[in-house]
Design a protein around this motif. Structure first.
Motif, PDB file in Angstrom:
ATOM      1  N   TRP A 619       0.849  -1.221   0.000  1.00 45.98           N
ATOM      2  CA  TRP A 619       0.000   0.000   0.000  1.00 45.98           C
ATOM      3  C   TRP A 619       0.867   1.247   0.000  1.00 45.98           C
ATOM      4  O   TRP A 619       0.585   2.211  -0.719  1.00 45.98           O
ATOM      5  N   GLN A 622       2.263   1.800  -3.482  1.00 48.06           N
ATOM      6  CA  GLN A 622       1.223   2.283  -4.397  1.00 48.06           C
ATOM      7  C   GLN A 622       0.970   3.772  -4.178  1.00 48.06           C
ATOM      8  O   GLN A 622       0.864   4.538  -5.151  1.00 48.06           O
ATOM      9  N   VAL A 623       0.889   4.165  -2.924  1.00 49.14           N
ATOM     10  CA  VAL A 623       0.655   5.581  -2.622  1.00 49.14           C
ATOM     11  C   VAL A 623       1.824   6.425  -3.098  1.00 49.14           C
ATOM     12  O   VAL A 623       1.645   7.518  -3.653  1.00 49.14           O
ATOM     13  N   HIS A 625       3.869   5.776  -5.623  1.00 41.21           N
ATOM     14  CA  HIS A 625       3.806   5.842  -7.091  1.00 41.21           C
ATOM     15  C   HIS A 625       2.801   6.888  -7.535  1.00 41.21           C
ATOM     16  O   HIS A 625       3.081   7.686  -8.451  1.00 41.21           O
ATOM     17  N   GLN A 626       1.626   6.885  -6.919  1.00 39.45           N
ATOM     18  CA  GLN A 626       0.597   7.846  -7.321  1.00 39.45           C
ATOM     19  C   GLN A 626       1.061   9.280  -7.058  1.00 39.45           C
ATOM     20  O   GLN A 626       0.813  10.175  -7.863  1.00 39.45           O
ATOM     21  N   GLY A 627       1.734   9.496  -5.945  1.00 37.93           N
ATOM     22  CA  GLY A 627       2.204  10.832  -5.631  1.00 37.93           C
ATOM     23  C   GLY A 627       3.262  11.311  -6.608  1.00 37.93           C
ATOM     24  O   GLY A 627       3.245  12.456  -7.069  1.00 37.93           O
ATOM     25  N   SER A 629       3.824  10.207  -9.713  1.00 38.22           N
ATOM     26  CA  SER A 629       3.306  10.317 -11.084  1.00 38.22           C
ATOM     27  C   SER A 629       2.624  11.654 -11.302  1.00 38.22           C
ATOM     28  O   SER A 629       2.563  12.141 -12.435  1.00 38.22           O
ATOM     29  N   ARG A 630       2.102  12.262 -10.238  1.00 37.48           N
ATOM     30  CA  ARG A 630       1.431  13.554 -10.404  1.00 37.48           C
ATOM     31  C   ARG A 630       2.416  14.675 -10.670  1.00 37.48           C
ATOM     32  O   ARG A 630       2.013  15.769 -11.076  1.00 37.48           O
ATOM     33  N   THR A 631       3.692  14.414 -10.429  1.00 34.30           N
ATOM     34  CA  THR A 631       4.695  15.455 -10.736  1.00 34.30           C
ATOM     35  C   THR A 631       5.052  15.472 -12.211  1.00 34.30           C
ATOM     36  O   THR A 631       5.692  16.422 -12.680  1.00 34.30           O
ATOM     37  N   THR A 633       3.924  16.397 -15.204  1.00 33.00           N
ATOM     38  CA  THR A 633       2.837  17.160 -15.831  1.00 33.00           C
ATOM     39  C   THR A 633       3.114  17.493 -17.292  1.00 33.00           C
ATOM     40  O   THR A 633       2.216  17.901 -18.015  1.00 33.00           O
TER      41      THR A 633
END
Length: 657
Positions: A619, A622-623, A625-627, A629-631, A633
């Motif tokens: 978990w 996963q968190v 990776h999501q954080g 990936s938002r960089t 842009t």
């Protein structure tokens, strides 16, 4: 003869010692002889002392008598010493003579009491404590008398201690005044810490030299002393004890209200006037407190049904006038009203006592009526006292003192129209509420049969106080009566004279006429609403707002309820709280917090625990990776800015670390 000054407080104190050391062994006649005799000897001695004082040319117009050194610690050496000047001279004359008349009255009033000897012992201690207070040369010695009158008020208010209500009233008086006494004690500590002495004259001299006007230390010291004065003199916000103090015998009420206790605060402010002059905001607060108290107490007196509670609220109001005068720098006017008030308030209480004893201890004025023919002495005594309290023009002592206060409030640089208006409205309310009581109690149909009538020992004090309530104001004649201010001239030997800046006889005469008219108007209103046209009052009370306001005033503006809610109930809850249950609950809670992790580990499934660990790691990945990936842009300028910020941070770390 001035060397006999020490006997003035010692004689009543000796009477107390004789009475208290022989409990139950003295006859009533001997007890009365010791109690009254010691006070009358003190009173006669004050007359001789005053004559010699006025004829002698003393340095600084003062006489100091050092008896012995109380404490000697380095430079701090408070002494058992007495200080006689014009202020203390007036105080001891009023205290001893009014106390003597009240003692004489008590010999008959209390004759049926089994604790006759104890009563006179307490009364003598009360007088001795008050005399020590006003003669003390040192604030520490003054504080001894200050606490002495507090103790005696507790003993005498709760004299009939078999009734729980009386015990409650005594405790309330003791505890409420302790609030002010604590403030005063802190003030004394501050003064001795910063000025190195508690000798009153030396203290005032050092304070004026060390502290400029408006100094923080002067403000704090004056405010703390004001706290003590407010408590003893029953002024806002520590006034709630005084109406309950009516639980004591009527002579006790007369002594507290006329010659001792409540006037102590007035004396303290006058004696330490230099401190208040150095603290203008506190000095102004004295006048404001007096103005509000005289109005609030007068409104409450207007709706009371107990004859003694009417007089209790009246005392609060009249002390308010004295505070008002002190607050504008009219020092001699405040002491002048103290003197006249002692005469007519003692007269009113003793006249009320005659009525109460004659009607089998009935206090409700609406259960009286028609007493003017059956109790003529009380009728005329109450009338003269009421007229003086209401400032009936020219023929009563109260007129001269109250008129002087109102004129000096108007003309003082520290006063003005608003403070004068408070005193003016108070004069109207005073005339209404006191003549309301007189008309209801002494006129109309008879409602309660008169039993015991007063004898000569109760009659003589009423006659003498009636005379003083009329002629007592002649020591300070009005300008139109010859302009012979003997009383003010005497007090100006000790207290500063008020600099009014101007003197306009026309304005002064006009204000006298206005105040006189409003006093007469108050008497007329009382006559119409409570004797001639009672239906007007009933119609007015049927209106809901008026009825609600009446109930609000009747309970003293709700101060008792507020204090009970904010102070008494939390303390009662804490006093009744079961501390053992609290400790047990706390221990159980702490035990659960300590034991629970071990119980959880003992009960957990280890296989499930291992799976949970790996699921948690997945978990977190996963968190993350999501954080990250938002960089991504696709905006180049954000990438460039991030690189620049990182480079700047790296350089800063290298340079500074």
């Amino acid at each position: 003869m001035l060397k006999l000054l020490w006997l003035v407080p010692t004689l009543p104190l000796a009477g107390f010692i004789l009475l208290i050391l022989a409990p139950g062994r003295l006859s009533k006649r001997l007890s009365a002889f010791i109690g009254v005799g010691s006070v009358v000897l003190s009173a006669l001695l004050t007359v001789g002392l005053s004559m010699e004082f006025l004829q002698s040319e003393l340095p600084g117009n003062t006489y100091r008598q050092i008896l012995w050194t109380w404490i000697a610690i380095a430079d701090f050496t408070p002494r058992i010493a007495l200080h006689l000047d014009s202020l203390s001279l007036v105080m001891i004359l009023v205290i001893t003579w009014v106390s003597f008349l009240i003692h004489l009255y008590s010999t008959e009033f209390m004759v049926d009491e089994t604790d006759y000897q104890r009563f006179f012992a307490y009364m003598n201690l009360f007088v001795a404590s008050m005399l020590l207070l006003v003669l003390a040369d040192d604030l520490l010695f003054l504080y001894l008398g200050w606490e002495g009158v507090g103790l005696c008020s507790y003993l005498l208010i709760g004299f009939w201690y078999q009734d729980p209500a009386n015990g409650y009233a005594a405790r309330k008086a003791f505890l409420v005044t302790r609030v002010g006494d604590t403030a005063m004690a802190l003030g004394l500590l501050l003064l001795v810490t910063h000025l190195g002495t508690l000798n009153i004259q030396l203290l005032m001299e050092r304070a004026s030299q060390a502290w400029p006007v408006g100094s923080t230390l002067a403000l704090v010291a004056a405010a703390l002393l004001l706290g003590g004065a407010v408590g003893k003199s029953a002024q806002l916000p520590l006034q709630t004890w005084l109406p309950n103090a009516m639980a004591g015998p009527t002579p006790v009420s007369a002594l507290i209200h006329a010659a001792t206790m409540v006037t102590a605060g007035v004396y303290l402010i006058a004696r330490t006037h230099v401190l208040f002059e150095l603290a203008p905001p506190v000095h102004t607060a004295v006048a404001v407190i007096g103005a509000f108290t005289l109005l609030l107490a007068a409104c409450s007196a207007l709706v009371q049904t107990d004859i003694k509670r009417i007089l209790a609220y009246s005392t609060m109001s009249q002390i308010g006038y004295m505070f008002l005068a002190l607050g504008v720098g009219a020092w001699s006017a405040a002491i002048f009203h103290f003197m006249t008030h002692a005469f007519f308030k003692a007269l009113l209480f003793l006249s009320a006592g005659v009525v109460i004893t004659s009607l089998q201890h009935e206090h409700n004025i609406f259960k009286m009526g028609g007493l003017r023919r059956q109790l003529p002495l009380a009728f005329w005594g109450f009338l003269i006292g009421a007229a003086s309290l209401a400032s009936l023009p020219l023929i009563t002592a109260g007129f001269y003192s109250k008129d002087l206060i109102l004129w000096q409030v108007w003309s003082s640089p520290l006063g003005g129209p608003w403070l004068w208006a408070a005193g003016f409205i108070g004069a109207l309310l005073t005339a209404v509420y006191i003549f309301r009581g007189w008309f209801i109690a002494f006129f109309g149909p008879v409602k309660t049969t008169v039993g015991k009538k007063p004898g000569i020992l109760m009659g003589i004090p009423l006659l003498l106080l009636s005379l003083l309530s009329i002629v007592g104001g002649w020591v300070e004649l009005l300008p139109m009566g010859g302009d012979q201010p003997f009383f003010s001239s005497l007090l100006h030997l000790t207290l500063p004279e008020l600099e009014t800046g101007y003197r306009s006889p026309g304005v002064e005469l006009g204000l006298q006429f206005i105040v006189s008219t409003v006093s007469l108007l108050g008497i007329v209103l009382a006559y119409l609403f409570f004797l001639s046209k009672p239906q007007w009052r009933q119609t007015l009370l049927e209106k809901t707002p008026v009825s609600a306001l009446r109930r609000f005033w009747y309970v003293g503006w709700g101060f008792d309820g507020v204090y009970h809610l904010l102070l008494v109930r939390p303390l009662q809850w804490f006093a009744h709280f079961n501390r053992s249950d609290f400790i047990d609950a706390f221990s159980r809670g702490m035990g659960w917090l300590l034991v629970w992790p071990f119980l959880w580990l003992a009960r957990v499934n280890r296989d499930d625990f291992i799976d949970a660990f790996y699921r948690g790691m997945a978990w977190l990945a996963q968190v993350g990776h999501q954080g990250l990936s938002r960089t991504q842009t696709g905006l180049v300028r954000w990438y460039t800015g991030g690189i620049a910020a990182g480079a700047a941070l790296l350089i800063a770390m290298v340079v500074f670390l």
